[in-house]
Design a protein around this motif. Sequence first.
Motif, PDB file in Angstrom:
ATOM      1  N   PHE A  41       0.811  -1.208   0.000  1.00  0.00           N
ATOM      2  CA  PHE A  41       0.000   0.000   0.000  1.00  0.00           C
ATOM      3  C   PHE A  41       0.851   1.268   0.000  1.00  0.00           C
ATOM      4  O   PHE A  41       0.462   2.277  -0.598  1.00  0.00           O
ATOM      5  CB  PHE A  41      -1.024  -0.024   1.134  1.00  0.00           C
ATOM      6  N   VAL A  42       2.025   1.211   0.618  1.00  0.00           N
ATOM      7  CA  VAL A  42       2.939   2.349   0.518  1.00  0.00           C
ATOM      8  C   VAL A  42       3.360   2.527  -0.938  1.00  0.00           C
ATOM      9  O   VAL A  42       3.354   3.638  -1.471  1.00  0.00           O
ATOM     10  CB  VAL A  42       4.169   2.164   1.444  1.00  0.00           C
ATOM     11  N   GLY A  43       3.724   1.436  -1.596  1.00  0.00           N
ATOM     12  CA  GLY A  43       4.108   1.496  -3.006  1.00  0.00           C
ATOM     13  C   GLY A  43       2.993   2.014  -3.883  1.00  0.00           C
ATOM     14  O   GLY A  43       3.221   2.840  -4.780  1.00  0.00           O
ATOM     15  N   LEU A  44       1.775   1.553  -3.652  1.00  0.00           N
ATOM     16  CA  LEU A  44       0.632   2.038  -4.435  1.00  0.00           C
ATOM     17  C   LEU A  44       0.419   3.537  -4.219  1.00  0.00           C
ATOM     18  O   LEU A  44       0.121   4.272  -5.161  1.00  0.00           O
ATOM     19  CB  LEU A  44      -0.631   1.251  -4.073  1.00  0.00           C
ATOM     20  N   HIS A  45       0.589   3.971  -2.982  1.00  0.00           N
ATOM     21  CA  HIS A  45       0.436   5.388  -2.659  1.00  0.00           C
ATOM     22  C   HIS A  45       1.491   6.235  -3.381  1.00  0.00           C
ATOM     23  O   HIS A  45       1.227   7.383  -3.749  1.00  0.00           O
ATOM     24  CB  HIS A  45       0.534   5.598  -1.146  1.00  0.00           C
ATOM     25  N   LEU A  46       2.666   5.643  -3.610  1.00  0.00           N
ATOM     26  CA  LEU A  46       3.745   6.363  -4.297  1.00  0.00           C
ATOM     27  C   LEU A  46       3.632   6.279  -5.818  1.00  0.00           C
ATOM     28  O   LEU A  46       4.475   6.797  -6.532  1.00  0.00           O
ATOM     29  CB  LEU A  46       5.107   5.816  -3.854  1.00  0.00           C
ATOM     30  N   GLY A  47       2.599   5.576  -6.307  1.00  0.00           N
ATOM     31  CA  GLY A  47       2.386   5.505  -7.744  1.00  0.00           C
ATOM     32  C   GLY A  47       2.827   4.215  -8.402  1.00  0.00           C
ATOM     33  O   GLY A  47       2.739   4.077  -9.619  1.00  0.00           O
ATOM     34  N   LEU A  48       3.306   3.251  -7.610  1.00  0.00           N
ATOM     35  CA  LEU A  48       3.667   1.956  -8.179  1.00  0.00           C
ATOM     36  C   LEU A  48       2.402   1.150  -8.454  1.00  0.00           C
ATOM     37  O   LEU A  48       1.329   1.467  -7.934  1.00  0.00           O
ATOM     38  CB  LEU A  48       4.591   1.191  -7.216  1.00  0.00           C
ATOM     39  N   ASN A  49       2.530   0.103  -9.241  1.00  0.00           N
ATOM     40  CA  ASN A  49       1.392  -0.755  -9.573  1.00  0.00           C
ATOM     41  C   ASN A  49       1.613  -2.149  -9.011  1.00  0.00           C
ATOM     42  O   ASN A  49       2.741  -2.639  -8.969  1.00  0.00           O
ATOM     43  CB  ASN A  49       1.220  -0.857 -11.091  1.00  0.00           C
ATOM     44  N   GLU A  50       0.533  -2.785  -8.635  1.00  0.00           N
ATOM     45  CA  GLU A  50       0.582  -4.181  -8.192  1.00  0.00           C
ATOM     46  C   GLU A  50       0.810  -5.057  -9.409  1.00  0.00           C
ATOM     47  O   GLU A  50       0.094  -4.956 -10.401  1.00  0.00           O
ATOM     48  CB  GLU A  50      -0.730  -4.564  -7.491  1.00  0.00           C
ATOM     49  N   SER A  51       1.811  -5.950  -9.343  1.00  0.00           N
ATOM     50  CA  SER A  51       2.128  -6.787 -10.506  1.00  0.00           C
ATOM     51  C   SER A  51       1.317  -8.078 -10.553  1.00  0.00           C
ATOM     52  O   SER A  51       1.132  -8.644 -11.627  1.00  0.00           O
ATOM     53  CB  SER A  51       3.628  -7.117 -10.524  1.00  0.00           C
ATOM     54  N   ASN A  52       0.804  -8.534  -9.431  1.00  0.00           N
ATOM     55  CA  ASN A  52      -0.009  -9.750  -9.398  1.00  0.00           C
ATOM     56  C   ASN A  52      -1.420  -9.392  -9.862  1.00  0.00           C
ATOM     57  O   ASN A  52      -2.111  -8.611  -9.205  1.00  0.00           O
ATOM     58  CB  ASN A  52      -0.027 -10.318  -7.972  1.00  0.00           C
ATOM     59  N   PRO A  53      -1.886  -9.974 -10.968  1.00  0.00           N
ATOM     60  CA  PRO A  53      -3.199  -9.568 -11.496  1.00  0.00           C
ATOM     61  C   PRO A  53      -4.357  -9.903 -10.560  1.00  0.00           C
ATOM     62  O   PRO A  53      -5.340  -9.151 -10.503  1.00  0.00           O
ATOM     63  CB  PRO A  53      -3.312 -10.326 -12.817  1.00  0.00           C
ATOM     64  N   ILE A  54      -4.264 -10.976  -9.823  1.00  0.00           N
ATOM     65  CA  ILE A  54      -5.350 -11.328  -8.890  1.00  0.00           C
ATOM     66  C   ILE A  54      -5.377 -10.339  -7.737  1.00  0.00           C
ATOM     67  O   ILE A  54      -6.434  -9.819  -7.363  1.00  0.00           O
ATOM     68  CB  ILE A  54      -5.197 -12.779  -8.399  1.00  0.00           C
TER      69      ILE A  54
END
Length: 116
Positions: A41-54
């Motif tokens: 969630f920190v990564g998502l907040h910084l603009g990264l994307n989740e790589s696991n499609p599920i």
Amino acid sequence: MSYDGASLRRRLPGDVTPVELERALWILVGVSLVGDVVTTFVGLHLGLNESNPIARGAIYNHGLAGMLALKGVAIGIGLLCRPLLPAAYRAIVPAGLALPWTVAVFVNIYMIATVA
């Protein structure tokens, strides 16, 4: 060749019993689960994307609840399968959960460090 009921017993390094090893690995599951959720969630907040499609679908559709539900399903499957194993090998269940989640934490930390 015949089988007389004897089995080979292996000792773990030191005085660690299979029960103690499993307990330590379940603690690692908890720590790695929290670490994975937080760093994701920190990564998502910084603009990264989740790589696991599920996981991406669960997070984008249901947020934190979706991520925790996925983790809960994984732990539930592990707990359901655990009794199928001989007691000496049950530590493989938490090890199988903790290993990828621990790796994910380090990958997430690396990715966060490259963005921040």
